[in-house]
Design a protein around this motif. Structure first.
Motif, PDB file in Angstrom:
ATOM      1  N   UNK A   1       0.837  -1.167   0.000  1.00  0.00           N
ATOM      2  CA  UNK A   1       0.000   0.000   0.000  1.00  0.00           C
ATOM      3  C   UNK A   1       0.886   1.236   0.000  1.00  0.00           C
ATOM      4  N   UNK A   2       0.688   2.101  -0.951  1.00  0.00           N
ATOM      5  CA  UNK A   2       1.476   3.321  -1.039  1.00  0.00           C
ATOM      6  C   UNK A   2       0.703   4.446  -0.373  1.00  0.00           C
ATOM      7  N   UNK A   3       1.359   5.177   0.472  1.00  0.00           N
ATOM      8  CA  UNK A   3       0.737   6.281   1.194  1.00  0.00           C
ATOM      9  C   UNK A   3       1.803   7.304   1.532  1.00  0.00           C
ATOM     10  N   UNK A   4       1.370   8.521   1.846  1.00  0.00           N
ATOM     11  CA  UNK A   4       2.334   9.549   2.197  1.00  0.00           C
ATOM     12  C   UNK A   4       2.560   9.595   3.705  1.00  0.00           C
ATOM     13  N   UNK A   5       1.837   8.770   4.481  1.00  0.00           N
ATOM     14  CA  UNK A   5       2.042   8.743   5.922  1.00  0.00           C
ATOM     15  C   UNK A   5       3.412   8.167   6.241  1.00  0.00           C
ATOM     16  N   UNK A   6       4.033   8.665   7.296  1.00  0.00           N
ATOM     17  CA  UNK A   6       5.366   8.153   7.630  1.00  0.00           C
ATOM     18  C   UNK A   6       5.308   6.725   8.164  1.00  0.00           C
ATOM     19  N   UNK A   7       6.385   5.996   7.921  1.00  0.00           N
ATOM     20  CA  UNK A   7       6.550   4.673   8.499  1.00  0.00           C
ATOM     21  C   UNK A   7       7.041   4.862   9.930  1.00  0.00           C
ATOM     22  N   UNK A   8       6.363   4.235  10.872  1.00  0.00           N
ATOM     23  CA  UNK A   8       6.796   4.223  12.264  1.00  0.00           C
ATOM     24  C   UNK A   8       6.832   2.748  12.667  1.00  0.00           C
ATOM     25  N   UNK A   9       8.026   2.160  12.619  1.00  0.00           N
ATOM     26  CA  UNK A   9       8.117   0.713  12.817  1.00  0.00           C
ATOM     27  C   UNK A   9       7.625   0.241  14.186  1.00  0.00           C
ATOM     28  N   UNK A  10       7.794   0.997  15.286  1.00  0.00           N
ATOM     29  CA  UNK A  10       7.216   0.510  16.544  1.00  0.00           C
ATOM     30  C   UNK A  10       5.692   0.366  16.451  1.00  0.00           C
ATOM     31  N   UNK A  11       5.032   1.332  15.821  1.00  0.00           N
ATOM     32  CA  UNK A  11       3.577   1.243  15.659  1.00  0.00           C
ATOM     33  C   UNK A  11       3.193   0.066  14.771  1.00  0.00           C
ATOM     34  N   UNK A  12       3.965  -0.160  13.690  1.00  0.00           N
ATOM     35  CA  UNK A  12       3.681  -1.296  12.813  1.00  0.00           C
ATOM     36  C   UNK A  12       3.878  -2.623  13.549  1.00  0.00           C
ATOM     37  N   UNK A  13       4.913  -2.716  14.378  1.00  0.00           N
ATOM     38  CA  UNK A  13       5.136  -3.936  15.165  1.00  0.00           C
ATOM     39  C   UNK A  13       3.991  -4.165  16.152  1.00  0.00           C
ATOM     40  N   UNK A  14       3.525  -3.084  16.798  1.00  0.00           N
ATOM     41  CA  UNK A  14       2.417  -3.215  17.745  1.00  0.00           C
ATOM     42  C   UNK A  14       1.148  -3.690  17.051  1.00  0.00           C
ATOM     43  N   UNK A  15       0.883  -3.160  15.866  1.00  0.00           N
ATOM     44  CA  UNK A  15      -0.344  -3.498  15.134  1.00  0.00           C
ATOM     45  C   UNK A  15      -0.240  -4.835  14.399  1.00  0.00           C
ATOM     46  N   UNK A  16       0.986  -5.312  14.174  1.00  0.00           N
ATOM     47  CA  UNK A  16       1.215  -6.541  13.396  1.00  0.00           C
ATOM     48  C   UNK A  16       2.270  -7.387  14.110  1.00  0.00           C
ATOM     49  N   UNK A  17       1.899  -8.063  15.195  1.00  0.00           N
ATOM     50  CA  UNK A  17       2.899  -8.763  16.007  1.00  0.00           C
ATOM     51  C   UNK A  17       3.647  -9.882  15.286  1.00  0.00           C
ATOM     52  N   UNK A  18       3.189 -10.329  14.122  1.00  0.00           N
ATOM     53  CA  UNK A  18       3.854 -11.409  13.406  1.00  0.00           C
ATOM     54  C   UNK A  18       4.944 -10.977  12.451  1.00  0.00           C
ATOM     55  N   UNK A  19       5.201  -9.672  12.333  1.00  0.00           N
ATOM     56  CA  UNK A  19       6.225  -9.231  11.383  1.00  0.00           C
ATOM     57  C   UNK A  19       7.615  -9.611  11.876  1.00  0.00           C
ATOM     58  N   UNK A  20       8.534  -9.803  10.941  1.00  0.00           N
ATOM     59  CA  UNK A  20       9.933 -10.080  11.278  1.00  0.00           C
ATOM     60  C   UNK A  20      10.662  -8.750  11.475  1.00  0.00           C
ATOM     61  N   UNK A  21      11.621  -8.742  12.374  1.00  0.00           N
ATOM     62  CA  UNK A  21      12.418  -7.554  12.648  1.00  0.00           C
ATOM     63  C   UNK A  21      13.886  -7.907  12.420  1.00  0.00           C
ATOM     64  N   UNK A  22      14.555  -7.128  11.564  1.00  0.00           N
ATOM     65  CA  UNK A  22      15.986  -7.359  11.338  1.00  0.00           C
ATOM     66  C   UNK A  22      16.770  -6.980  12.585  1.00  0.00           C
ATOM     67  N   UNK A  23      17.863  -7.700  12.829  1.00  0.00           N
ATOM     68  CA  UNK A  23      18.732  -7.361  13.948  1.00  0.00           C
ATOM     69  C   UNK A  23      19.192  -5.913  13.796  1.00  0.00           C
ATOM     70  N   UNK A  24      19.316  -5.184  14.903  1.00  0.00           N
ATOM     71  CA  UNK A  24      19.627  -3.745  14.839  1.00  0.00           C
ATOM     72  C   UNK A  24      21.095  -3.465  14.567  1.00  0.00           C
ATOM     73  N   UNK A  25      21.427  -3.393  13.265  1.00  0.00           N
ATOM     74  CA  UNK A  25      22.810  -3.142  12.894  1.00  0.00           C
ATOM     75  C   UNK A  25      22.942  -2.104  11.795  1.00  0.00           C
TER      76      UNK A  25
END
Length: 164
Positions: free
Chosen positions: A1-25
């Protein structure tokens, strides 16, 4: 989905608990801090020939993920290839390796995350593979999955997510 709203990964993780998260590097080097799009991949080691080939094609808002083997010995992306990516509509580039020309990358309307910066350019042998599954930062990424990135990190989803 294309949108002009900013990506906020903490909010996306909260709303979608099954997403994968890359190691923080990864660190942000591009002029766009948050970006997202469907994944395209390049797997190469100290040879950015296929990165050059990919960014010369129409990106259609995709994110190019480059598995450069985690090398800290040369850069896989610089200002000229990044400018080509902007011109051809790529949303961002994530490099499991290094970039260069970081002062110019920071001015471009492109998301760029990488492990670090290095002044040396890569070899040009035409080696590598494109659009195959790659495993970086503890996660396997496949063409067609979606990548979401901001200053908090990078997440991977199997389909486009609704931005909160």
């Amino acid at each position: 989905m294309t949108t002009s709203r900013p990506v906020v990964t903490p909010d996306l993780c909260d709303a979608n608990p099954g997403v994968a998260v890359l190691e923080p590097m990864f660190a942000n080097y591009g002029g766009v801090d948050d970006f997202h799009g469907p994944i395209r991949t390049v797997k190469c080691f100290e040879d950015n020939s296929l990165v050059k080939q990919a960014v010369a094609e129409d990106g259609n808002g995709a994110v190019l993920v480059v598995d450069a083997g985690g090398s800290y010995r040369c850069a896989m992306l610089g200002d000229m290839l990044a400018e080509q990516a902007v011109k051809n509509g790529w949303a961002g580039i994530v490099i499991y390796g290094c970039v260069r020309d970081v002062d110019i990358l920071a001015t471009l309307p492109l998301g760029v995350q990488a492990l670090g910066s290095h002044p040396r350019k890569s070899d040009k042998r035409g080696e590598g593979q494109r659009d195959i599954p790659v495993t970086i930062a503890g996660t396997t990424l496949e063409v067609g999955q979606w990548l979401y990135a901001d200053n908090n990190g990078i997440i991977i989803a199997n389909e486009a997510l609704e931005l909160p």
